[in-house]
Write a protein that holds these residues in place. Structure first.
Motif, PDB file in Angstrom:
ATOM      1  N   ILE A 114       0.893  -1.127   0.092  1.00  0.00           N
ATOM      2  CA  ILE A 114       0.029   0.012   0.068  1.00  0.00           C
ATOM      3  C   ILE A 114       0.940   1.485  -0.045  1.00  0.00           C
ATOM      4  N   ALA A 115       2.088   1.244   0.689  1.00  0.00           N
ATOM      5  CA  ALA A 115       2.916   2.459   0.799  1.00  0.00           C
ATOM      6  C   ALA A 115       3.335   2.559  -0.769  1.00  0.00           C
ATOM      7  N   ALA A 116       3.562   1.330  -1.367  1.00  0.00           N
ATOM      8  CA  ALA A 116       4.021   1.812  -2.804  1.00  0.00           C
ATOM      9  C   ALA A 116       2.849   2.470  -3.718  1.00  0.00           C
ATOM     10  N   ARG A 117       1.781   2.078  -3.400  1.00  0.00           N
ATOM     11  CA  ARG A 117       0.599   3.001  -4.072  1.00  0.00           C
ATOM     12  C   ARG A 117       0.371   4.413  -3.746  1.00  0.00           C
ATOM     13  N   VAL A 118       0.838   5.002  -2.792  1.00  0.00           N
ATOM     14  CA  VAL A 118       0.944   6.326  -2.365  1.00  0.00           C
ATOM     15  C   VAL A 118       1.307   7.121  -3.476  1.00  0.00           C
ATOM     16  N   GLU A 119       2.313   6.804  -4.179  1.00  0.00           N
ATOM     17  CA  GLU A 119       2.863   7.704  -5.339  1.00  0.00           C
ATOM     18  C   GLU A 119       1.701   7.827  -6.191  1.00  0.00           C
ATOM     19  N   ASP A 120       1.265   6.724  -6.500  1.00  0.00           N
ATOM     20  CA  ASP A 120       0.501   6.406  -7.631  1.00  0.00           C
ATOM     21  C   ASP A 120      -1.010   7.199  -7.467  1.00  0.00           C
ATOM     22  N   VAL A 121      -1.509   7.240  -6.389  1.00  0.00           N
ATOM     23  CA  VAL A 121      -2.650   7.861  -5.879  1.00  0.00           C
ATOM     24  C   VAL A 121      -2.282   9.479  -5.996  1.00  0.00           C
ATOM     25  N   ARG A 122      -1.003   9.925  -5.878  1.00  0.00           N
ATOM     26  CA  ARG A 122      -0.590  11.189  -5.779  1.00  0.00           C
ATOM     27  C   ARG A 122      -0.430  11.530  -7.162  1.00  0.00           C
ATOM     28  N   ASP A 123      -0.181  10.772  -7.972  1.00  0.00           N
ATOM     29  CA  ASP A 123      -0.050  11.377  -9.322  1.00  0.00           C
ATOM     30  C   ASP A 123      -1.169  11.475 -10.176  1.00  0.00           C
ATOM     31  N   VAL A 124      -2.211  10.657  -9.820  1.00  0.00           N
ATOM     32  CA  VAL A 124      -3.287  10.773 -10.353  1.00  0.00           C
ATOM     33  C   VAL A 124      -4.072  12.102  -9.777  1.00  0.00           C
ATOM     34  N   GLY A 125      -4.021  12.302  -8.650  1.00  0.00           N
ATOM     35  CA  GLY A 125      -4.634  13.600  -7.892  1.00  0.00           C
ATOM     36  C   GLY A 125      -4.013  14.637  -8.482  1.00  0.00           C
ATOM     37  N   ASN A 126      -2.845  14.569  -8.649  1.00  0.00           N
ATOM     38  CA  ASN A 126      -1.998  15.959  -9.190  1.00  0.00           C
ATOM     39  C   ASN A 126      -2.271  15.987 -10.640  1.00  0.00           C
ATOM     40  N   ARG A 127      -2.310  15.019 -11.256  1.00  0.00           N
ATOM     41  CA  ARG A 127      -2.978  15.110 -12.584  1.00  0.00           C
ATOM     42  C   ARG A 127      -4.225  16.079 -12.823  1.00  0.00           C
ATOM     43  N   ILE A 128      -5.163  15.732 -11.679  1.00  0.00           N
ATOM     44  CA  ILE A 128      -6.454  16.189 -11.823  1.00  0.00           C
ATOM     45  C   ILE A 128      -6.362  17.648 -11.551  1.00  0.00           C
ATOM     46  N   ILE A 129      -5.558  17.977 -10.585  1.00  0.00           N
ATOM     47  CA  ILE A 129      -5.233  19.177 -10.049  1.00  0.00           C
ATOM     48  C   ILE A 129      -4.676  20.080 -11.360  1.00  0.00           C
ATOM     49  N   ARG A 130      -3.657  19.671 -11.748  1.00  0.00           N
ATOM     50  CA  ARG A 130      -3.134  20.268 -12.798  1.00  0.00           C
ATOM     51  C   ARG A 130      -4.154  20.829 -14.053  1.00  0.00           C
ATOM     52  N   ASN A 131      -5.016  19.810 -14.293  1.00  0.00           N
ATOM     53  CA  ASN A 131      -6.091  20.132 -15.362  1.00  0.00           C
ATOM     54  C   ASN A 131      -7.020  21.236 -14.838  1.00  0.00           C
ATOM     55  N   LEU A 132      -7.081  21.257 -13.526  1.00  0.00           N
ATOM     56  CA  LEU A 132      -8.192  22.134 -13.113  1.00  0.00           C
ATOM     57  C   LEU A 132      -7.615  23.782 -13.150  1.00  0.00           C
ATOM     58  N   MET A 133      -6.242  23.681 -13.052  1.00  0.00           N
ATOM     59  CA  MET A 133      -5.793  25.012 -12.880  1.00  0.00           C
ATOM     60  C   MET A 133      -5.596  25.476 -14.156  1.00  0.00           C
ATOM     61  N   ARG A 134      -6.340  26.206 -14.865  1.00  0.00           N
ATOM     62  CA  ARG A 134      -5.914  26.628 -16.016  1.00  0.00           C
ATOM     63  C   ARG A 134      -4.794  27.576 -16.071  1.00  0.00           C
ATOM     64  N   GLU A 135      -4.550  28.485 -15.109  1.00  0.00           N
ATOM     65  CA  GLU A 135      -3.490  29.087 -14.649  1.00  0.00           C
ATOM     66  C   GLU A 135      -2.106  28.300 -14.619  1.00  0.00           C
ATOM     67  N   PRO A 136      -0.972  28.693 -15.333  1.00  0.00           N
ATOM     68  CA  PRO A 136       0.010  27.804 -15.096  1.00  0.00           C
ATOM     69  C   PRO A 136       0.406  27.866 -13.251  1.00  0.00           C
ATOM     70  N   LEU A 137       0.848  26.680 -13.100  1.00  0.00           N
ATOM     71  CA  LEU A 137       1.088  26.436 -11.683  1.00  0.00           C
ATOM     72  C   LEU A 137       1.974  27.512 -11.054  1.00  0.00           C
ATOM     73  N   LYS A 138       1.715  28.461 -10.114  1.00  0.00           N
ATOM     74  CA  LYS A 138       2.598  29.310  -9.470  1.00  0.00           C
ATOM     75  C   LYS A 138       3.292  28.529  -8.115  1.00  0.00           C
ATOM     76  N   PRO A 139       4.358  28.002  -8.092  1.00  0.00           N
ATOM     77  CA  PRO A 139       4.632  27.456  -6.893  1.00  0.00           C
ATOM     78  C   PRO A 139       4.918  28.509  -5.752  1.00  0.00           C
ATOM     79  N   PHE A 140       4.805  28.353  -4.706  1.00  0.00           N
ATOM     80  CA  PHE A 140       5.179  29.082  -3.291  1.00  0.00           C
ATOM     81  C   PHE A 140       4.011  30.181  -3.185  1.00  0.00           C
TER      82      PHE A 140
END
Ligand code: PEP
Ligand code: MG
Length: 579
Positions: free
Chosen positions: A127-153
């Protein structure tokens, strides 16, 4: 309790401020409240982003099938697609939008964090190894939602100290010195772009501090000493006092150097040296002027392409470049064509080829431009238009063969013809076209390249990396990254002599140009033009004004007779009065 960490100081100076800790792999998303009646629309945004993510993953899967990648990857993509069905992640995010009025990005982020914490608590390796997979999918959705380029920090409090696993080029493009006081990371090398950018912006940075993120939480007071490579968490009042004094001392030294900005860069025996500035971001223009640069010796154009999925239009590039040319007020500007690949992500440019195609030995720099002719044409056309407003030279990165220069010259001529057809102004003559000498092949074939190039610029960062087979961004081999290695020096000497023989200008614009320690050696080898981080111009100028070229040349000769890097360093330090 006060805790000290030692790392690699790569951008000098002292910063004190509250920590802003970025968990590895986490995207920073804005959080806002959504009114009840706007929630159905917010839910629709989420659904659209999920559908887009499904499409993206299906495309990756199809590509993987073509590339016959491992069976494991296919399972992984299937698992990702499943996660985008009616999963805990998607359902949880919808619940937060409807129930709590969270915006979609924040709803996905919160659900994601909840799932990750639950997984981590299970203490199960699979399950610990799956953490990165879930994070990857979640981050992909977030990136798609943010039409503005990501502004770190964007969430960091003013005056923050960034604590992160690593700083990507996109992160560093957002490092605003008005908001970010300093930074420390676990990974990265001294010649990587995070380090270069931090030095350019005057942001103290320490790299290679692996355990830091666990020892500090957001808001805790942190001192970054980028000169000595020290990070101090929760400093005592006494330590704070010591560092405040160090800051005052550093300011005094800077003031003493102040008059260097206006005096010429001339040696004691009257040889003039051109000290130009490297520019990563337009906000540095102020620094370029303040430090009395003779021009811009290296304009890295990657900033135009960063933090976005598409490529900038010709017009956008023209406007940005013209602004820089105008600001330099008649001083020469050397514009380098796009140098993505290697550590600088190529983002949208690779399409179906995938990021791996642009590895450090892959489609980097001019190789990628020559493959992406449309992108290159747009950039060359924009540069030609900007060149109508002041003296401009065009510089090609990562050149290894004569044919790359010939092909680019053809493309440049075509761009000029296109402008003429459009009845737009074309600079006459066309700007000089030069090459970076930054791979050993270019240095060793410098005679041949000099026949087709109008000038050379030695990129000692990559030349060191490729010659010594030492990744400039990898902290594990940072001790091997040594531009004083005789192999590197011989290539610099060889390329310099070839340029002098062919009577074409040659400069050096890697990081060693901005280190006064190297000045006698570089001038002794025949270089008369150096381009560096603007803040270092006064320091290098001070060294040059105290220097005798005849003596420097003799010392360079002695150094070139050596084979041991330690002996070379000793001879140089002795000449500089440092030993
Ligand atoms: C170099 O390689 O020395 C150089 C100046 O280019 P960059 O650091 O942008 O790769
Ligand atoms: Mg380079």
């Amino acid at each position: 309790m006060e805790k000290r960490f030692e790392g690699m100081g790569v951008s000098p100076g002292i910063a004190v401020g509250p920590a802003h800790v970025r968990e590895a792999g986490t995207l920073e998303v804005p959080e806002r409240h959504v009114a009840k009646k706007a929630r159905p629309a917010e839910a629709k945004r989420l659904t659209a982003a999920v559908i887009l993510a499904r499409r993206q993953i299906k495309r990756l899967k199809a590509q993987a099938q073509k590339d016959t990648v491992t069976q494991e990857m296919h399972f992984l993509f299937d698992a990702y697609l499943q996660m985008l069905e009616d999963s805990r992640l998607v359902r949880g995010a919808h619940d937060l939008i409807q129930g709590k009025g969270l915006n979609a990005e924040a709803a996905v982020q919160k659900t994601l964090t909840g799932i990750i914490h639950a997984f981590q608590a299970m203490d199960n390796a699979y399950i610990a190894a799956r953490v990165e997979d879930v994070r990857d999918v979640g981050n992909r959705i977030i990136r798609n939602l943010m039409r503005e380029p990501l502004k770190p920090f964007s969430q960091a409090a003013p005056g923050s100290i960034i604590i992160a696993d690593q700083l990507s080029p996109a992160d560093t493009a957002q490092l605003d010195p008005a908001r970010i006081a300093g930074a420390a990371t676990a990974l990265g090398g001294a010649e990587g772009h995070a380090a270069i950018m931090a030095r350019a912006l005057g942001i103290p940075l320490v790299l290679g501090v692996p355990d830091l993120a666990d020892a500090v939480s957001t808001g805790a007071k942190v001192i970054i000493d980028g000169t000595r490579g020290t990070v101090i968490v929760n400093p005592t009042a006494r330590t704070l006092g010591v560092y405040e004094q160090l800051k005052v001392d550093a300011r005094k030294v800077a003031e003493r150097l102040g008059h260097m900005r206006t005096v010429p860069a001339v040696t004691r025996d009257n040889v003039t040296v051109a000290l130009a500035a490297n520019l990563e971001l337009p906000i540095e223009l102020e620094m370029v002027k303040r430090n009395g640069a003779a021009g811009i010796g290296l304009l890295r154009t990657e900033f135009l392409y960063m933090s976005r999925d598409d490529t900038p239009t010709e017009e956008e590039q023209y406007v940005a470049l013209k602004e820089i040319v105008d600001a330099m007020d008649g001083k020469p500007v050397t514009i380098r064509t796009l140098d993505v690949g290697g550590e600088k992500p190529a983002q949208g440019l690779l399409g179906d080829l995938g990021e791996a195609a642009a590895s450090a030995l892959g489609l980097r720099g001019i190789r990628l431009s020559l493959k992406h002719t449309k992108t290159m044409d747009a950039q060359l056309t924009a540069i030609l238009r900007a060149a109508c407003h002041g003296p401009v030279r065009i510089l090609l990165p990562m050149v290894s063969t004569v044919s790359e220069v010939r092909q680019t010259r053809d493309a440049l001529n075509r761009a000029a013809q296109k402008l003429k057809r459009r009845k737009q102004k074309v600079p006459n003559p066309l700007p000089p076209l030069g090459v970076m000498i930054e791979v050993p092949a270019a240095a060793l074939a410098a005679d041949a390249l000099a026949q087709v190039s109008d000038f050379f610029a030695i990129g000692s960062n990559d030349l060191t990396m490729y010659t010594l087979a030492t990744d400039r961004t990898n902290e594990h081999v940072a001790h091997l990254f040594d531009s004083l290695h005789p192999a590197v020096l011989r290539l610099i000497q060889f390329a310099t002599s070839a340029a002098l023989r062919a009577r074409i200008p040659i400069s050096l614009c890697g990081e060693i140009a901005g280190d006064p320690r190297y000045a006698p050696l570089l001038l002794g080898l025949g270089l008369r033009e150096l381009s560096m981080v603007p803040a270092n111009i006064p320091l290098v100028k001070q060294r040059i004004r105290a220097l005798d070229i005849a003596a420097a040349t003799r010392r360079a000769d002695a150094i070139m007779g050596q084979v041991d890097p330690g002996r070379i360093a000793a001879l140089l330090d002795d000449f500089n009065g440092l030993s």
